[in-house]
Design a protein around this motif. Structure first.
Motif, PDB file in Angstrom:
ATOM      1  N   GLN A 260      10.200   8.039  -6.905  1.00  0.00           N
ATOM      2  CA  GLN A 260      10.374   6.856  -7.749  1.00  0.00           C
ATOM      3  C   GLN A 260      11.411   5.908  -7.175  1.00  0.00           C
ATOM      4  OE1 GLN A 260       8.540   6.040 -10.573  1.00  0.00           O
ATOM      5  NE2 GLN A 260       9.582   4.082 -10.230  1.00  0.00           N
ATOM      6  N   SER A 261      12.538   6.473  -6.715  1.00  0.00           N
ATOM      7  CA  SER A 261      13.604   5.607  -6.190  1.00  0.00           C
ATOM      8  C   SER A 261      13.167   4.919  -4.902  1.00  0.00           C
ATOM      9  CB  SER A 261      14.874   6.430  -5.943  1.00  0.00           C
ATOM     10  OG  SER A 261      14.657   7.425  -4.956  1.00  0.00           O
ATOM     11  N   GLY A 262      12.343   5.602  -4.082  1.00  0.00           N
ATOM     12  CA  GLY A 262      11.847   4.975  -2.864  1.00  0.00           C
ATOM     13  C   GLY A 262      10.950   3.792  -3.166  1.00  0.00           C
ATOM     14  N   ALA A 263      10.047   3.956  -4.122  1.00  0.00           N
ATOM     15  CA  ALA A 263       9.165   2.851  -4.515  1.00  0.00           C
ATOM     16  C   ALA A 263       9.973   1.701  -5.111  1.00  0.00           C
ATOM     17  CB  ALA A 263       8.129   3.352  -5.518  1.00  0.00           C
ATOM     18  N   ASP A 264      10.930   2.023  -5.979  1.00  0.00           N
ATOM     19  CA  ASP A 264      11.772   0.977  -6.574  1.00  0.00           C
ATOM     20  C   ASP A 264      12.557   0.236  -5.501  1.00  0.00           C
ATOM     21  OD1 ASP A 264      10.850   1.798  -9.015  1.00  0.00           O
ATOM     22  OD2 ASP A 264      12.646   2.932  -9.549  1.00  0.00           O
TER      23      ASP A 264
ATOM     24  N   ASP B 269       0.830  -1.195   0.000  1.00  0.00           N
ATOM     25  CA  ASP B 269       0.000   0.000   0.000  1.00  0.00           C
ATOM     26  C   ASP B 269       0.871   1.254   0.000  1.00  0.00           C
ATOM     27  OD1 ASP B 269       0.813   0.497   2.659  1.00  0.00           O
ATOM     28  OD2 ASP B 269      -0.798  -0.763   3.421  1.00  0.00           O
ATOM     29  N   ARG B 270       0.209   2.375  -0.173  1.00  0.00           N
ATOM     30  CA  ARG B 270       0.949   3.628  -0.326  1.00  0.00           C
ATOM     31  C   ARG B 270       1.647   4.063   0.956  1.00  0.00           C
ATOM     32  NH1 ARG B 270      -2.507   7.659  -4.329  1.00  0.00           N
ATOM     33  NH2 ARG B 270      -2.433   6.308  -6.157  1.00  0.00           N
ATOM     34  N   SER B 271       1.131   3.659   2.100  1.00  0.00           N
ATOM     35  CA  SER B 271       1.785   4.052   3.356  1.00  0.00           C
ATOM     36  C   SER B 271       3.177   3.445   3.450  1.00  0.00           C
ATOM     37  CB  SER B 271       0.939   3.629   4.554  1.00  0.00           C
ATOM     38  OG  SER B 271       0.832   2.222   4.636  1.00  0.00           O
TER      39      SER B 271
ATOM     40  N   ARG C  12       9.066   4.526   3.101  1.00  0.00           N
ATOM     41  CA  ARG C  12      10.375   4.347   2.484  1.00  0.00           C
ATOM     42  C   ARG C  12      10.871   5.654   1.867  1.00  0.00           C
ATOM     43  NH1 ARG C  12      13.418   0.004   0.698  1.00  0.00           N
ATOM     44  NH2 ARG C  12      12.396  -0.997   2.473  1.00  0.00           N
ATOM     45  N   VAL C  13       9.973   6.387   1.215  1.00  0.00           N
ATOM     46  CA  VAL C  13      10.345   7.661   0.606  1.00  0.00           C
ATOM     47  C   VAL C  13      10.807   8.656   1.673  1.00  0.00           C
ATOM     48  CG1 VAL C  13       9.444   9.691  -0.598  1.00  0.00           C
ATOM     49  CG2 VAL C  13       8.918   7.399  -1.440  1.00  0.00           C
TER      50      VAL C  13
END
Length: 232
Positions: free
Chosen positions: A117-121, A67-69, A74-75
């Motif tokens: 983007q880098s946090g999600a990756d 999920d987005r949380s 991470r971001v």
């Protein structure tokens, strides 16, 4: 036997205070309904915002929903780390190494601009590696994780260097490939010893470097900047 009908007041015979009281009750009731509707709209909007920010699914990794949380956490971690590095490098400005630190700061700013983007990756990659680690016979001990976290929470040990250089002077008839003579080395060492004595006695290092040094760092009062163990 006679009966007397009880008199009934119609609207135009009611006391005025009863009409005013009724009007006040209607107004209070209307305000209460309006407030309830506003609270309901606010609650619905707040829930929608919370759902979009925290609960909506962002990815599916090996059948596990992300999920987005989790992505936001991470971001935020990566953003805090990048910003801490930026503050650290900003404090190192000055000296001959200033350009190198400026380039690193620019790279950090680029990383911060792309952190979503880098946090999600990073999160997805970590989950994939975590699931495949047992198949590959890989693993990380809790002690190793704690050590890495502790390392990232500290800035590396650094020292600030300044320089005064005395270059041996070659004879005018010497060839470019001729090494300095012993006398030239001795004279250069004597210059350095004299300058060292002046600094030890309380002389202004920056002024001496600016006036006496043969190195290009004299334009910055001899300041080379900060160095650390893993510098190239």
């Amino acid at each position: 036997m006679a009966f007397r009908n009880r008199p009934v007041l119609d609207r135009k015979h009611r006391p005025r205070w009863q009409d005013e009281l009724r009007m006040q009750q209607l107004l209070v009731g209307g305000f209460a309904v309006a407030i309830a509707i506003a609270v309901g709209i606010f609650a619905a909007a707040a829930w929608s915002s919370f759902f979009e920010t925290n609960l909506r699914q962002s990815a599916l990794v090996g059948g596990v929903a992300v999920d987005r949380s989790a992505v936001l956490t991470r971001v935020n971690i990566q953003s805090a780390e990048i910003q801490a590095k930026g503050v650290d490098l900003t404090n190192l400005a000055g000296g001959m190494a200033g350009d190198r630190y400026s380039q690193q700061l620019q790279a950090l700013q680029t990383a911060l601009n792309q952190v979503k983007q880098s946090g999600a990756d990073s999160l997805v990659t970590g989950m994939v590696l975590d699931r495949r680690a047992p198949e590959l016979g890989l693993g990380v001990t809790p002690a190793a994780v704690d050590a890495e976290v502790a390392k990232r929470m500290k800035t590396p040990e650094r020292r600030q260097l300044s320089l005064i250089m005395a270059t041996p002077t070659k004879p005018k008839d010497a060839k470019p490939t001729d090494p300095p003579t012993g006398a030239a080395w001795a004279a250069a060492k004597q210059r350095i010893d004299d300058l060292k004595a002046q600094v030890t006695a309380g002389g202004d290092f920056a002024a001496l470097a600016r006036d006496k040094s043969d190195d290009e760092s004299k334009s910055k009062d001899g300041l080379l900047g900060w160095i650390q163990a893993d510098d190239p």
